[in-house]
Enzyme design. Structure first.
Site, mmCIF file in Angstrom:
data_model
loop_
_atom_site.group_PDB
_atom_site.id
_atom_site.type_symbol
_atom_site.label_atom_id
_atom_site.label_comp_id
_atom_site.label_asym_id
_atom_site.label_seq_id
_atom_site.Cartn_x
_atom_site.Cartn_y
_atom_site.Cartn_z
ATOM 1 C CB SER A 93 7.675 -23.685 26.878
ATOM 2 O OG SER A 93 7.284 -24.968 26.461
ATOM 3 C CB CYS A 203 6.856 -33.947 26.686
ATOM 4 S SG CYS A 203 6.008 -33.251 28.125
ATOM 5 N N GLY A 204 8.906 -34.153 29.257
ATOM 6 C CA GLY A 204 9.198 -34.738 30.561
ATOM 7 C C GLY A 204 8.076 -35.544 31.153
ATOM 8 C CG HIS A 205 5.211 -34.206 32.642
ATOM 9 N ND1 HIS A 205 5.643 -32.924 32.333
ATOM 10 C CD2 HIS A 205 5.466 -34.375 33.957
ATOM 11 C CE1 HIS A 205 6.114 -32.354 33.421
ATOM 12 N NE2 HIS A 205 6.020 -33.209 34.418
ATOM 13 C CG ASN A 423 7.693 -28.391 34.752
ATOM 14 O OD1 ASN A 423 6.817 -27.531 34.715
ATOM 15 N ND2 ASN A 423 7.787 -29.333 33.833
ATOM 16 C CG LEU A 424 5.426 -24.624 39.819
ATOM 17 C CD1 LEU A 424 5.287 -23.110 39.956
ATOM 18 C CD2 LEU A 424 5.086 -25.312 41.131
ATOM 19 N N PRO A 426 1.632 -28.061 33.923
ATOM 20 C CG PRO A 426 1.276 -27.189 31.787
ATOM 21 C CD PRO A 426 2.317 -27.302 32.869
ATOM 22 C CB THR A 457 6.260 -25.912 30.937
ATOM 23 O OG1 THR A 457 5.196 -26.786 31.312
ATOM 24 C CG2 THR A 457 7.532 -26.334 31.640
#
Length: 540
Positions: A93, A203-205, A423-424, A426, A457
């Site tokens: 990651s 970051c994707g989130h 992507n599971l 967190p 990730t």
């Protein structure tokens, strides 16, 4: 052999290579001659290409069985050796590397502002560990007679393929080429690259994600494949799209993005940048400046063009409102890739007048265009990326099965063979997102949709944090009782080989090499008489 003959042979070898089933669905925009002329005289075999072949066959098998390779981000060799016993791939990651392994040693959130070699170095760290533990296991098993080896459990496959995070490529196309080379040389079987803009990557989130145009990201994928071709690697390329939640895009140049670029619909609102500059000159800042922007947004009526068309129809005195909207939406859809000029011309023909819609007026101070992504936006990008990528991944805000199904079906309706990744994360709150029963079946349900590779990730980071917090607290309260009862004894009970950490680290293996080079006699063997690990012989 003449220079020309060597070149001709190289071209023929490349043609044969590209004609294999591995490349059945891969589009290249360059010729074998282009690649052959850019190769060196000496061929450097890459072990990572063997790992790429292994990964490709692994995913083929999962696709056939409607299952998935599922894994998580590994922090270090300890985690890799434990993961190898149970999981069939390894993830590296960028987020974890940014926070724990930057080559600058400066920790950071996931903004891809760490040195370019950070993730490749982590890949090499884990790859060398994989190779070492594989050698160590071979020596240990082959030191026994074949009759005894047959009674042992099957060997652990320590050489699980590594897939790593290439972020946005860390620069322009030449940076992508060089980064790909680094990953190939350091053991990666596959890499993923996202369609965010370098310099503003998040970051994707996180919020504030800025996309690049579709063609710009396609060029990155082509650069990955070209680099791998030059160095003779079967490296897998994964195209990630962050368009589901994106709010900005660098340019309006690509017509395939036009449907999703938002504009102002009230001419009287003016241009956002002009309004903000004027407010700053008046001395406004902070909350007052934000209030000015909020008021402009309210007044400007920022929306997508098809929304502006529908609003214009509904506000007018047309007798066939539903028919007008339906006719427009039949031709201008999220997947139609209709250029803005064509959409405007259609609207003018249907309404008999032009609609005010100005995406230039809505540009933010950094120069980016307003963008409204979503699942269909991600589908559109996934379809565009498919010819250049082995897998497609849509970054999402929630672990939403219905959304995952919509994306999978949307992509596969256009590209039936396409492999998908998931992507599971967190970053999702799994306990509030779904029941424990649904959590247990989520991976298998996604696999049936075509998500052949799935990963958490940051599970390496979180497991590390949890056990460290738990043990540090217990140790502070109970001293060595905490270590004996909560670490060492559970290691023994579970059969975790790291309890004998000297052996796990390869001390016996290195002693064997030492004896080999000294003729079988040495007084300095690490695992000789007096080693404290003898205390565990009766236990493990």
């Amino acid at each position: 052999m003449s220079e020309q003959q060597r070149f001709n042979n190289e071209v023929e070898e490349i043609k044969k290579w590209w004609s294999s089933p591995r490349w059945k669905h891969t589009k290249r925009v360059y010729s074998p001659e282009d690649i052959a002329s850019r190769r060196g005289t000496i061929k450097v075999p890459q072990a990572s290409s063997q790992q790429a072949d292994k990964l490709f066959k692994l995913l083929q098998e999962h696709e056939k069985n409607h299952t998935a390779s599922f894994t998580y981000g590994a922090l270090d060799p300890v985690q890799v050796t434990q993961m190898a016993k149970y999981l069939d791939s390894i993830y590296v990651s960028g987020w974890q590397s940014s926070s724990t392994a930057s080559t600058s040693n400066e920790p950071s959130p996931d903004l891809a502002d760490y040195p370019m070699d950070t993730v490749p170095n982590k890949v090499e760290h884990l790859w060398f560990a994989q190779l070492f533990h594989d050698r160590k296991q071979n020596e240990e098993r082959l030191s026994l007679p074949e009759s005894e080896r047959s009674k042992l459990p099957a060997p652990v496959d320590y050489l699980r393929p590594i897939i790593a995070d290439a972020d946005t490529g860390h620069g322009g196309l030449t940076a992508v080429v060089k980064l790909t080379k680094m990953f190939i040389e350091r053991g990666a079987a596959g890499i993923h690259i996202e369609d965010q803009a370098p310099g503003t990557k998040k970051c994707g989130h996180m919020a504030g994600k800025v996309l690049v145009p579709i063609q710009e990201h396609i060029n990155r994928l082509i650069a990955i494949r070209a680099s791998a071709d030059i160095f003779g690697s079967d490296l897998l390329a994964i195209a990630r799209t962050d368009s589901e939640a994106a709010t900005l895009i660098t340019s309006s140049i690509d017509y395939r993005d036009h449907y999703f670029i938002a504009g102002a619909t009230n001419k009287d609102a003016g241009h956002l940048v002009d309004v903000m500059v004027a407010a700053e000159l008046e001395g406004k800042q902070g909350a007052a400046l934000q209030a000015v922007e909020d008021e402009w947004n309210r007044k400007a009526g920022v929306k997508l063009f098809h929304e502006a068309f529908a609003d214009e129809v509904n506000a007018g005195s047309y007798s066939n409102k539903a028919e007008l909207i339906a006719e427009f939406n039949k031709k201008v859809t999220p997947l139609s890739n209709t250029p803005a000029l064509e959409a405007r011309a259609l609207a003018a023909r249907l309404l008999g007048k032009d609609i005010y819609f100005n995406w230039e007026a809505a540009r933010v101070r950094e120069g980016y265009y307003r963008y409204q992504g979503g699942t269909q936006c991600a589908v559109n990008r996934g379809i565009a990326y498919a010819p250049y990528a082995d897998l497609i991944w849509m970054e999402s805000k929630l672990p939403d099965y219905a959304q995952a199904k919509e994306f999978a079906e949307g992509v596969k309706n256009a590209v039936p063979h396409q492999w998908l990744a998931y992507n599971l994360s967190p970053s999702f709150n799994w306990t509030t997102a779904m029941s424990p029963e649904d959590q247990e079946t989520y991976i298998s349900r996604l696999a049936k949709l075509g998500y052949v590779w799935q990963f958490i990730t940051l599970a390496g980071l979180h497991t590390n944090a949890l056990i460290s917090d738990k043990f540090a607290k217990a140790y502070s309260e109970r001293g060595m009782k905490a270590y004996g009862g909560e670490i060492q004894q559970p290691e023994i009970d579970q059969g975790c080989e790291v309890v004998k950490h000297q052996k796990w680290s390869g001390a016996e293996y290195i002693d064997g090499i030492l004896r080999m080079v000294t003729g079988g006699i040495t007084s300095t063997a690490a695992m000789g008489a007096g080693v404290t690990e003898d205390q565990f012989k009766s236990k493990l």
